[in-house]
Design an enzyme around this catalytic site. Sequence first.
Site, PDB file in Angstrom:
ATOM      1  CB  SER A 131      -0.969  -0.226   1.042  1.00  0.00           C
ATOM      2  OG  SER A 131      -0.188  -0.111   2.307  1.00  0.00           O
ATOM      3  CB  CYS A 162      -1.981  -3.184  -7.559  1.00  0.00           C
ATOM      4  SG  CYS A 162      -0.881  -3.928  -8.653  1.00  0.00           S
ATOM      5  CD  GLU A 173      -5.004   0.351  -3.442  1.00  0.00           C
ATOM      6  OE1 GLU A 173      -4.484   0.568  -2.534  1.00  0.00           O
ATOM      7  OE2 GLU A 173      -4.767  -0.317  -4.402  1.00  0.00           O
TER       8      GLU A 173
HETATM    9  P1  NAD Z   1       0.382  -3.739   3.013  1.00  0.00           P
HETATM   10  O1  NAD Z   1       1.143  -2.626   2.569  1.00  0.00           O
HETATM   11  O2  NAD Z   1      -0.297  -3.767   4.159  1.00  0.00           O
HETATM   12  O3  NAD Z   1       1.651  -5.068   3.356  1.00  0.00           O
HETATM   13  C1  NAD Z   1       2.604  -4.807   2.389  1.00  0.00           C
HETATM   14  C2  NAD Z   1       3.937  -5.301   3.049  1.00  0.00           C
HETATM   15  O4  NAD Z   1       4.183  -4.653   4.124  1.00  0.00           O
HETATM   16  C3  NAD Z   1       3.434  -6.836   3.887  1.00  0.00           C
HETATM   17  O5  NAD Z   1       4.676  -7.851   3.857  1.00  0.00           O
HETATM   18  C4  NAD Z   1       3.404  -6.423   5.232  1.00  0.00           C
HETATM   19  O6  NAD Z   1       3.830  -7.372   6.322  1.00  0.00           O
HETATM   20  C5  NAD Z   1       4.140  -5.151   5.501  1.00  0.00           C
HETATM   21  N1  NAD Z   1       3.564  -3.996   6.439  1.00  0.00           N
HETATM   22  C6  NAD Z   1       2.355  -3.950   6.588  1.00  0.00           C
HETATM   23  N2  NAD Z   1       2.179  -2.909   7.537  1.00  0.00           N
HETATM   24  C7  NAD Z   1       3.504  -2.445   7.825  1.00  0.00           C
HETATM   25  C8  NAD Z   1       3.977  -1.301   8.679  1.00  0.00           C
HETATM   26  N3  NAD Z   1       3.183  -0.628   9.253  1.00  0.00           N
HETATM   27  N4  NAD Z   1       5.452  -1.093   8.552  1.00  0.00           N
HETATM   28  C9  NAD Z   1       6.321  -2.020   7.797  1.00  0.00           C
HETATM   29  N5  NAD Z   1       5.820  -3.123   7.235  1.00  0.00           N
HETATM   30  C10 NAD Z   1       4.346  -3.156   7.025  1.00  0.00           C
HETATM   31  O7  NAD Z   1      -0.129  -4.253   1.768  1.00  0.00           O
HETATM   32  P2  NAD Z   1      -1.396  -5.261   1.266  1.00  0.00           P
HETATM   33  O8  NAD Z   1      -2.443  -4.917   2.150  1.00  0.00           O
HETATM   34  O9  NAD Z   1      -0.504  -6.616   1.825  1.00  0.00           O
HETATM   35  O10 NAD Z   1      -1.516  -5.195  -0.135  1.00  0.00           O
HETATM   36  C11 NAD Z   1      -2.262  -4.503  -0.869  1.00  0.00           C
HETATM   37  C12 NAD Z   1      -1.725  -3.227  -1.218  1.00  0.00           C
HETATM   38  O11 NAD Z   1      -0.794  -3.672  -1.912  1.00  0.00           O
HETATM   39  C13 NAD Z   1      -2.913  -2.614  -2.316  1.00  0.00           C
HETATM   40  O12 NAD Z   1      -2.526  -1.125  -1.673  1.00  0.00           O
HETATM   41  C14 NAD Z   1      -2.359  -2.762  -3.665  1.00  0.00           C
HETATM   42  O13 NAD Z   1      -2.736  -1.689  -4.384  1.00  0.00           O
HETATM   43  C15 NAD Z   1      -0.956  -2.732  -3.318  1.00  0.00           C
HETATM   44  N6  NAD Z   1      -0.166  -3.443  -4.474  1.00  0.00           N
HETATM   45  C16 NAD Z   1       0.557  -2.737  -5.344  1.00  0.00           C
HETATM   46  C17 NAD Z   1       0.979  -3.302  -6.352  1.00  0.00           C
HETATM   47  C18 NAD Z   1       1.631  -2.398  -7.479  1.00  0.00           C
HETATM   48  O14 NAD Z   1       2.725  -3.223  -8.032  1.00  0.00           O
HETATM   49  N7  NAD Z   1       2.007  -1.104  -7.365  1.00  0.00           N
HETATM   50  C19 NAD Z   1       1.001  -4.865  -6.652  1.00  0.00           C
HETATM   51  C20 NAD Z   1       0.133  -5.299  -5.484  1.00  0.00           C
HETATM   52  C21 NAD Z   1      -0.511  -4.627  -4.573  1.00  0.00           C
END
Ligand code: NAD
Length: 504
Positions: free
Chosen positions: A236, A291, A389
């Site tokens: 995210s 995404c 989103e």
């Molecule tokens: P997220 O940001 O919650 O988590 C992603 C990673 O970050 C995970 O491994 C998680 O453990 C870690 N994380 C979560 N909170 C954290 C924190 N406070 N501090 C440090 N690390 C932390 O995302 P999600 O819910 O797993 O995935 C969905 C999101 O990913 C959506 O926003 C989507 O658009 C995005 N996404 C983007 C792409 C792209 O190519 N741009 C592709 C796939 C998903």
Amino acid sequence: MTETIEAPAALRQINHWIGGRSVAGESGRTGPVYNPATGRQAGEVDFASVEEVDRAVQAAKAAFPAWRAVSLAKRAELFFRIRELVHDRREEVARILTQEHGKVLSDAVGEVTRGLEVVEFCCGLPSLLKSEYSEQVSTGIDVYSIRQPLGVVAGITPFNFPAMVPMWMWAPAIACGNTFVLKPSEKDPSASIWTAELLKEAGLPDGVFNVVHGDKVAVDAVLEHPDIAAVSFVGSTPIARYVYETATSKGKRCQALGGAKNHMIVLPDADIDMAADAAVSAAYGSAGERCMAISQVVAVGHAHGPLVEAIKERIPKVKVGDGLDPSSEMGPLITEAHRDKVASYVESAPAEGATVLVDGREGAPGEGFFLLPSLIDDVKPGMKAYDDEIFGPVLGVAHVETYDEAVKLVNQSPYGNGTAIFTRDGGVARQFQFDVQAGMVGVNVPIPVPVAYYSFGGWKGSLFGDRHIYGPEGIDFYTRGKVVTSRWPDPATSKVDLGFPQTR
Ligand code: NAD
């Protein structure tokens, strides 16, 4: 009559993978892993401590000198073996994805197949690492460039593509001679362990690929670790920004891909049935947890009425159910909390002035984290359903009068991941590709994920860093350049010359 009470099935324990073997967590901290289709907990994943992350980094560091010395021919041969193994066993990992993520099995196979394209791209590593050579830049002097691996690199990945997004990272990273530490999503971590076992079976030396599970503690340990040279992140936008800022402040190279709000513009001359098919497929596929999902349609002029009707007509035909049931087209969302959050956008839409045309909150099947497809009309900037989103099966529609207004809407978005235009006018489509501020553009293609020999990435809040992921930019990201200037003069001609070297 005696009643039998079924004992709950034992929870699967999901461990780390360090130095070529499964390693049980010692931090005492774990997280639950659910089957979203049943709503029941199916496993428990270890959460790494700072020390456990360090152990994985040390294993990767120890493996690096030997791995970077492996010839390109041998690395390519290994990648061909990996390619065959993943291809042959894609159904096996797809079942794991369906059980932990919820996406339907055919979509899970599609995820693995798209990821596999990146592995196939890496089979061509010897030509990807070919460099430049200039002979006789000055008398008897040649100059050439080479690209070398960075060392230990790390990947931090989201829940929505538990096999493919890690492949975007580990495949080019390892092919280029780096060693790798993966911190996958704690919500569906098993695909990463499946991958580790497969890479070992293919013959990858121990320590080249490692997995540590966990939450912020593990992520921060990666970002702080002095022996990690580069971090790839997908997730995210707020976390992407945090990861980018923290990693770069520690001197690491970083690419951090964030969230998205992908608009699909439908012009009045578009084929309305084709546009409606595309909008429904791209909004509700994988329950909108992509995404590159289309979450906002922008209908221009008289396209609006017929398009909304055509989308509405298609929604009740989308079969929602357990992804293991071959008749299901859309599965559940990842967690109960996420399902409830997504549903809250449908709840709050009328108070913000939008019109809920299809409400997916009623009639969802079973006990799992299901939400049926929802459609909201008159969704505009300033409304939560537009600005956020949503990342679920909720499609917003906006109505504007002109192409210029539609493009302005897309360009005002803080995100710039994907976008699409539906039209029969090639000139307008070409103008759109010129005007629009997004990294990936579809012309009559709703989900324009680039093939593996191009690179993937958005603009603005959808990507922090200057390199897109996989493809040629992925090879660049995981290598650094060196330029060699060489001469082999006759020692008899040697003399002291304190002047700055000249080429003429
Ligand atoms: P997220 O940001 O919650 O988590 C992603 C990673 O970050 C995970 O491994 C998680 O453990 C870690 N994380 C979560 N909170 C954290 C924190 N406070 N501090 C440090 N690390 C932390 O995302 P999600 O819910 O797993 O995935 C969905 C999101 O990913 C959506 O926003 C989507 O658009 C995005 N996404 C983007 C792409 C792209 O190519 N741009 C592709 C796939 C998903």
